[in-house]
Design a protein around this motif. Sequence first.
Motif, PDB file in Angstrom:
ATOM      1  N   THR A  34       0.817  -1.214   0.000  1.00 15.65           N
ATOM      2  CA  THR A  34       0.000   0.000   0.000  1.00 15.65           C
ATOM      3  C   THR A  34       0.852   1.265   0.000  1.00 15.65           C
ATOM      4  O   THR A  34       0.316   2.373   0.082  1.00 15.65           O
ATOM      5  CB  THR A  34      -0.945   0.023   1.226  1.00 15.65           C
ATOM      6  N   LYS A  35       2.160   1.070  -0.055  1.00 11.38           N
ATOM      7  CA  LYS A  35       3.132   2.168  -0.099  1.00 11.38           C
ATOM      8  C   LYS A  35       3.148   3.008   1.192  1.00 11.38           C
ATOM      9  O   LYS A  35       3.627   4.133   1.202  1.00 11.38           O
ATOM     10  CB  LYS A  35       2.922   3.034  -1.331  1.00 11.38           C
ATOM     11  N   GLU A  36       2.620   2.441   2.269  1.00  9.67           N
ATOM     12  CA  GLU A  36       2.717   3.116   3.564  1.00  9.67           C
ATOM     13  C   GLU A  36       4.118   2.922   4.147  1.00  9.67           C
ATOM     14  O   GLU A  36       4.596   3.752   4.900  1.00  9.67           O
ATOM     15  CB  GLU A  36       1.664   2.557   4.525  1.00  9.67           C
ATOM     16  N   PHE A  37       4.761   1.812   3.767  1.00  8.41           N
ATOM     17  CA  PHE A  37       6.119   1.513   4.210  1.00  8.41           C
ATOM     18  C   PHE A  37       7.049   1.473   3.013  1.00  8.41           C
ATOM     19  O   PHE A  37       6.642   1.156   1.896  1.00  8.41           O
ATOM     20  CB  PHE A  37       6.186   0.169   4.926  1.00  8.41           C
ATOM     21  N   LYS A  38       8.323   1.755   3.282  1.00 11.57           N
ATOM     22  CA  LYS A  38       9.350   1.679   2.243  1.00 11.57           C
ATOM     23  C   LYS A  38       9.475   0.236   1.753  1.00 11.57           C
ATOM     24  O   LYS A  38       9.284  -0.702   2.514  1.00 11.57           O
ATOM     25  CB  LYS A  38      10.710   2.084   2.800  1.00 11.57           C
ATOM     26  N   PRO A  39       9.841   0.078   0.480  1.00 11.59           N
ATOM     27  CA  PRO A  39      10.082  -1.284  -0.013  1.00 11.59           C
ATOM     28  C   PRO A  39      11.297  -1.904   0.676  1.00 11.59           C
ATOM     29  O   PRO A  39      12.156  -1.190   1.198  1.00 11.59           O
ATOM     30  CB  PRO A  39      10.336  -1.091  -1.511  1.00 11.59           C
ATOM     31  N   GLY A  40      11.333  -3.203   0.685  1.00 12.93           N
ATOM     32  CA  GLY A  40      12.454  -3.911   1.293  1.00 12.93           C
ATOM     33  C   GLY A  40      12.069  -5.333   1.618  1.00 12.93           C
ATOM     34  O   GLY A  40      10.944  -5.765   1.358  1.00 12.93           O
ATOM     35  N   ASN A  41      12.991  -6.052   2.188  1.00 16.75           N
ATOM     36  CA  ASN A  41      12.780  -7.446   2.531  1.00 16.75           C
ATOM     37  C   ASN A  41      11.942  -7.528   3.806  1.00 16.75           C
ATOM     38  O   ASN A  41      12.452  -7.316   4.916  1.00 16.75           O
ATOM     39  CB  ASN A  41      14.132  -8.141   2.713  1.00 16.75           C
ATOM     40  N   ALA A  42      10.662  -7.832   3.646  1.00 18.88           N
ATOM     41  CA  ALA A  42       9.738  -7.855   4.779  1.00 18.88           C
ATOM     42  C   ALA A  42      10.121  -8.921   5.805  1.00 18.88           C
ATOM     43  O   ALA A  42       9.954  -8.706   7.006  1.00 18.88           O
ATOM     44  CB  ALA A  42       8.307  -8.069   4.299  1.00 18.88           C
ATOM     45  N   ALA A  43      10.664 -10.035   5.355  1.00 17.48           N
ATOM     46  CA  ALA A  43      11.048 -11.106   6.285  1.00 17.48           C
ATOM     47  C   ALA A  43      12.173 -10.638   7.200  1.00 17.48           C
ATOM     48  O   ALA A  43      12.123 -10.851   8.426  1.00 17.48           O
ATOM     49  CB  ALA A  43      11.460 -12.358   5.518  1.00 17.48           C
TER      50      ALA A  43
END
Length: 86
Positions: A34-43
């Motif tokens: 939802t683009k509320e958080f920066k992209p990246g490795n969620a794990a």
Amino acid sequence: MYAAVTLEAEELIKVHVDGLVRQIESILEYGIETKEFKPGNAANKARAFFLATSSFHHPAHAPEWKAPEIDKTFDAVWRLLLSGLQ
């Protein structure tokens, strides 16, 4: 007693913690989508998030939860983590 139980139930605790981390990962993935958080490795972020907040949910820290400043401490950690996600 906690230490003894922990040693006896090591695999069960690992499974439980991994499940909690997956729940955090799911929340982070949604925030990324939802683009509320920066992209990246969620794990990776989820594991770091879990570890950074351990003093607020790990039973070994239960006596600390009664401290008068615990809410301020949690808020400071929460703001730091959130600033890294946004």
